[in-house]
Design an enzyme around this catalytic site. Structure first.
Site, PDB file in Angstrom:
ATOM      1  CB  THR A 191      14.219 -18.243 -24.344  1.00 35.44           C
ATOM      2  OG1 THR A 191      14.047 -16.974 -24.955  1.00 35.44           O
ATOM      3  CG2 THR A 191      15.581 -18.823 -24.730  1.00 35.44           C
ATOM      4  NE  ARG A 219      16.794  -8.320 -28.633  1.00 36.79           N
ATOM      5  CZ  ARG A 219      16.649  -9.434 -27.926  1.00 36.79           C
ATOM      6  NH1 ARG A 219      16.289 -10.556 -28.504  1.00 36.79           N
ATOM      7  NH2 ARG A 219      16.856  -9.422 -26.627  1.00 36.79           N
ATOM      8  CB  ILE A 220      21.077 -10.515 -32.657  1.00 37.88           C
ATOM      9  CG1 ILE A 220      20.853 -10.574 -34.180  1.00 37.88           C
ATOM     10  CG2 ILE A 220      21.673 -11.823 -32.150  1.00 37.88           C
ATOM     11  CD1 ILE A 220      22.144 -10.655 -34.980  1.00 37.88           C
ATOM     12  N   GLY A 221      19.390 -11.294 -29.823  1.00 30.66           N
ATOM     13  CA  GLY A 221      19.484 -11.424 -28.365  1.00 30.66           C
ATOM     14  C   GLY A 221      20.688 -12.249 -27.946  1.00 30.66           C
ATOM     15  CG  ASP A 222      20.450 -14.145 -24.120  1.00 24.18           C
ATOM     16  OD1 ASP A 222      19.361 -13.817 -24.642  1.00 24.18           O
ATOM     17  OD2 ASP A 222      20.527 -14.976 -23.196  1.00 24.18           O
ATOM     18  CB  THR A 242      15.671 -18.283 -20.271  1.00 24.40           C
ATOM     19  OG1 THR A 242      14.412 -17.609 -20.299  1.00 24.40           O
ATOM     20  CG2 THR A 242      15.823 -18.921 -18.901  1.00 24.40           C
ATOM     21  N   GLY A 243      15.854 -15.048 -20.651  1.00 24.85           N
ATOM     22  CA  GLY A 243      15.532 -13.749 -20.061  1.00 24.85           C
ATOM     23  C   GLY A 243      15.753 -12.634 -21.072  1.00 24.85           C
ATOM     24  N   GLY A 245      17.737 -10.622 -23.195  1.00 23.23           N
ATOM     25  CA  GLY A 245      19.062 -10.933 -23.713  1.00 23.23           C
ATOM     26  C   GLY A 245      20.108  -9.857 -23.539  1.00 23.23           C
TER      27      GLY A 245
END
Ligand code: GLY
Length: 326
Positions: A191, A219-222, A242-243, A245
């Site tokens: 990211t 799927r949606i991350g952070d 980053t990581g 989410g």
């Protein structure tokens, strides 16, 4: 008596003047960049490490030069992230990972610390540079977040660079998808993000990603969620995460960095390290990294994985690019 009082006063004023003259000049601008935290960076061979190092260095130079010429933090953040999105070695834009359906869905967000205006896109499939589309959501709509097909339609209306899904196909990400499907661990690196303070005193933050390898379709991350993966407020700091989410979403991590500065008066370095020690570790082991820059130009770049691609520069001449933990 009068004379000696004047003497002491003069000496005192001189001492203050000398100590002021010796103090570091205030930071006029500052920038920090990440290309993702993850243990997977350690598996790169020497040539690939040089590729990552060179690209992060270029990104820092792009941002620093914009800021040094009096440009805005928003321009610096957008241009830095566009550069990283165009580099296939990072998991954003061109190098976006494969989802469980064998496709690519990209997420990004950007935030302006002046009035907390922000823009985000999630699940876009045809946009070469999602960070620029996120900025257009912020500046050209009355909304803050567009997703999926609606975001792709908006991209067409805005005449941004469109690509088809084949553009995102890279051997590296295809191999990673096969490994993850075979139940090997995802290293979730790549990211990208940027935080900047400009010489007008304004902060901005942005983050862009392809998400997690083999993530469920939809799927949606952070990264596109303001307050989770990205946050900026001129009163406190600008943050990009980053990581994995899910941990950042459930703990509102990017906002928490700013809130700790605002409410607890914590220095940014302590705010971020306490989040790692108390929130993210308790939540689940090695999850990623956080970069932040404050309203007075202090930079912190921390992570609890073994590596995070990162770089920073400021008006004092600071210029660092680092990949592994040190
Ligand atoms: N931090 C990127 C993601 O989880 O999507």
């Amino acid at each position: 008596m009068k004379r000696s009082f004047l003497g002491v006063l003069l000496l005192g004023l001189c001492a203050i003047w000398i100590s002021d003259a010796r103090a570091d000049p205030p930071i006029k601008y500052a920038i920090a960049v990440h290309g993702g935290a993850g243990n997977g960076w350690l598996r790169l061979d020497g040539e690939e490490r040089i590729e990552v190092h060179t690209s992060i260095k270029q990104a820092v130079i792009i941002g620093r030069d914009i800021l040094a010429k009096g440009g805005t933090s928003l321009d610096a953040v957008e241009q830095v992230i566009r550069h990283l999105e165009d580099d296939p070695i990072f998991n954003a834009g061109k190098g976006a990972v494969f989802n469980s359906a064998g496709g690519h869905e990209l997420d990004a967000s950007i935030m302006d610390g002046r009035g907390r205006s922000c823009g985000a896109v999630a699940g876009v499939k045809t946009v070469r540079n999602p960070i620029s589309l996120a900025r257009l959501v912020m500046t050209r709509t009355r909304h803050v977040f567009l997703s999926s097909d609606g975001a792709d339609v908006f991209a067409k209306e805005m005449n941004v660079d469109l690509v088809d899904q084949k553009y995102f196909w890279t051997q590296r990400r295809y191999d990673a998808w096969q490994r993850v499907k075979a139940k090997q661990k995802d290293d979730h690196k790549g990211t990208v993000g940027c935080v900047a303070l400009d010489s007008h005193g304004n902060l901005a933050a942005g983050t862009s990603t392809g998400g997690l390898t083999n993530k469920l379709y939809g799927r949606i991350g952070d990264s596109p969620i303001v307050g989770a993966g990205t946050y900026a407020d001129n009163n406190t700091c600008a943050v990009s995460c980053t990581g994995v989410g899910e941990h950042y979403i459930r703990n509102a991590i990017a906002y928490d960095v700013s809130a700790r500065m605002a409410y607890r008066k914590q220095p940014v370095e302590d705010a971020v390290s306490e989040i790692f020690e108390k929130t993210l570790i308790a939540d689940k082991g090695q999850v990623g990294g956080i970069i932040a820059v404050t309203h007075d130009g202090k930079i912190t770049m921390q992570f609890n994985t073994k590596a995070m691609a990162r770089g920073a520069a400021d008006s004092s001449g600071r210029f660092d690019v680092v990949l592994v933990a040190d």
